[in-house]
Design an enzyme around this catalytic site. Structure first.
Site, mmCIF file in Angstrom:
data_model
loop_
_atom_site.group_PDB
_atom_site.id
_atom_site.type_symbol
_atom_site.label_atom_id
_atom_site.label_comp_id
_atom_site.label_asym_id
_atom_site.label_seq_id
_atom_site.Cartn_x
_atom_site.Cartn_y
_atom_site.Cartn_z
ATOM 1 N N ASP A 162 0.836 -1.207 0.000
ATOM 2 C CA ASP A 162 0.000 0.000 0.000
ATOM 3 C C ASP A 162 0.866 1.250 0.000
ATOM 4 O OD1 ASP A 162 -2.136 1.713 0.207
ATOM 5 O OD2 ASP A 162 -2.731 1.093 2.205
ATOM 6 N N GLU A 196 -2.824 10.399 0.464
ATOM 7 C CA GLU A 196 -4.003 9.538 0.282
ATOM 8 C C GLU A 196 -4.433 8.924 1.605
ATOM 9 O OE1 GLU A 196 -6.542 6.121 -0.239
ATOM 10 O OE2 GLU A 196 -4.521 6.024 0.546
#
Ligand code: NAG
Ligand code: NAG
Ligand code: NAG
Length: 414
Positions: A162, A196
């Site tokens: 991620d 993000e």
């Protein structure tokens, strides 16, 4: 918009790909095992002035470089600077876009054509804390840097999944498509944004690029499946207001923690709407604070809650929550800073399994009327953990997956 442009380099190049290879991983031993990755002979011996097609070793090397640079949300600058250099070295036109003080998005395309039909995007920031890069064999043995690379090796470290796995495989996919002349100027741009995981500054800034796309492919771990949709999110804080006093005389004060606990207990009993496609709406009471000492009646208490929205509307859920809590504690106050309903995605591409995700992404933050695809290597169940890892062949397969999605998006002309 604050841009730093570098189109000059491009003018000097006859081809979008420069004859530069990243310092490759150690020479691979082709005889050791069947799953040892080898560079195809035709490419290994290529003397083409347009450079060689990037290989799996290049992919793993790029991924390693990205993971070795810590880029926890707010401190992405070094990783962004690395990627700017990397992509310029590969012949892309690279612009950086201010997102927040000291934090830039990176946006890369071919030649001078900023407006492309397709955008492929992922984020460079990770959650804390930083975990260093490690490569292990299938049986879990830690491998030295010069050990041969195998498709079944696993790569461990913060951001491996991620979303640096997505970033590296997106870049390799675009490079390979350019190398094979499948795509050219005006087709695809790459956006690597900041924030993000927390704050969303990067994707908000991207809305100021003043561009629109036919399709946007978002890179996040989906276990190599194509996202059909993901849950929305609703965040709120609830505050209880009491009256301080000596705990020996509770009748003289009002205990804010007691109010909050009764309110949160009522919250746990609220039946929030889900849906067949997205599953149950769930909530997480993530943080509670309040009070000063055991012998003092607490004056205030505060909780932060995040709801994963799988049905209904954020406004409807907010109303349900307010009513349920106010019914037991009328003096509670609320702050609902954001609410997003479930996000439906496009998945009209053959050859992929599909999946609905429970996590949030940049997708609802990017405005525009584009097709939305969500895809990437790695298992979201290990993200944000101390055992975040993926397999080398996940990265390899993701390159193929992104190539397929990009070519699909370019085939379709609506
Ligand atoms: C970038 O790298 C330098 C040198 O290693 C380091 O001192 C600095 O703290 C890093 N910056 C961020 C934002 O992490
Ligand atoms: C309220 O909650 C949101 C997240 O749900 C958080 O970002 C915000 O900072 C909180 N406000 C306060 C005053 O703590
Ligand atoms: C949704 O909630 C119900 C009731 O708690 C539970 O039985 C069901 O397994 C949940 N569904 C999913 C997909 O988690």
């Amino acid at each position: 918009m604050k841009f730093i442009t570098n189109t000059l380099l491009l003018c000097l190049l006859s081809s979008p790909i420069v004859a530069l290879r990243s310092p490759a991983l150690p020479e691979l031993d082709h005889h050791k095992a069947q799953n040892i990755i080898s560079t195809p002979a035709s490419l290994a011996s290529s003397s083409s002035s347009t450079g060689q097609e990037p290989s799996t070793a290049d992919l793993v090397h790029l991924h390693k470089s990205l993971v070795e640079i810590p880029s926890i949300t707010g401190a992405e600058a070094n990783a962004t600077a690395f990627l700017v250099d990397y992509l310029r070295g590969r012949g892309f036109t690279v612009e950086t876009q201010y997102a927040a003080p000291g934090r830039d998005n990176l946006w890369a395309y071919v030649g001078k054509t900023r407006q492309t039909r397709v955008l492929v995007t992922s984020h460079i920031d990770t959650v804390p804390p930083y975990w260093p890069y490690e490569r292990k064999s299938k049986d879990g043995t830690l491998l030295s840097e010069d050990a041969p690379l195998s498709s079944s090796d696993t790569i461990w470290g913060r951001g491996t999944v991620d979303a640096k796995g997505s970033v590296a495989s997106i870049i390799l996919a675009v490079e390979q498509l350019l190398h094979s002349d499948t795509i050219g100027e005006g087709d695809v741009a790459i956006l690597v944004d900041v924030g993000e995981e927390k704050g969303g500054e990067g994707i908000r800034a991207a809305n100021n690029l003043g561009l629109s796309w036919e399709s946007v492919i978002f890179g996040e771990p989906t276990q190599l499946k194509l996202g059909r949709g993901h849950k929305g999110g609703l965040g709120f804080n609830v505050t209880a207001h009491g009256k301080a006093g000596h705990s020996g005389y509770p009748e003289l004060g009002e205990n804010a923690i007691s109010q909050l606990v009764r309110g949160l207990n009522a919250l746990l009993a609220v039946d929030l709407p889900g849906s067949e496609e997205f599953g149950n709406t769930t909530l997480n009471i993530g943080l509670i604070t309040g009070g000063v000492a055991a012998n003092v009646i607490p004056e205030t208490a505060f909780a932060t809650v995040h709801v994963r929205v799988a049905g209904g509307t954020p406004a409807g859920i907010e109303k349900q929550i307010r009513e349920a809590l106010l019914a037991v504690e009328p003096s509670l106050t609320f702050d609902f800073p954001y609410g997003i309903g479930p996000v439906s995605l496009d998945y009209d591409v053959d050859g992929f399994d599909t999946i609905v995700l429970n996590y949030g992404t940049d997708i609802p933050g990017l405005k525009g009327d584009h097709k939305k695809y969500l895809y990437g290597p790695g298992d979201f169940l290990v993200t944000h953990s101390d055992h975040e890892h993926l397999r080398v062949d996940d990265l390899e397969e993701a390159v193929e997956g992104y190539k397929k999605l990009i070519t699909h998006a370019l085939e379709k002309k609506d």
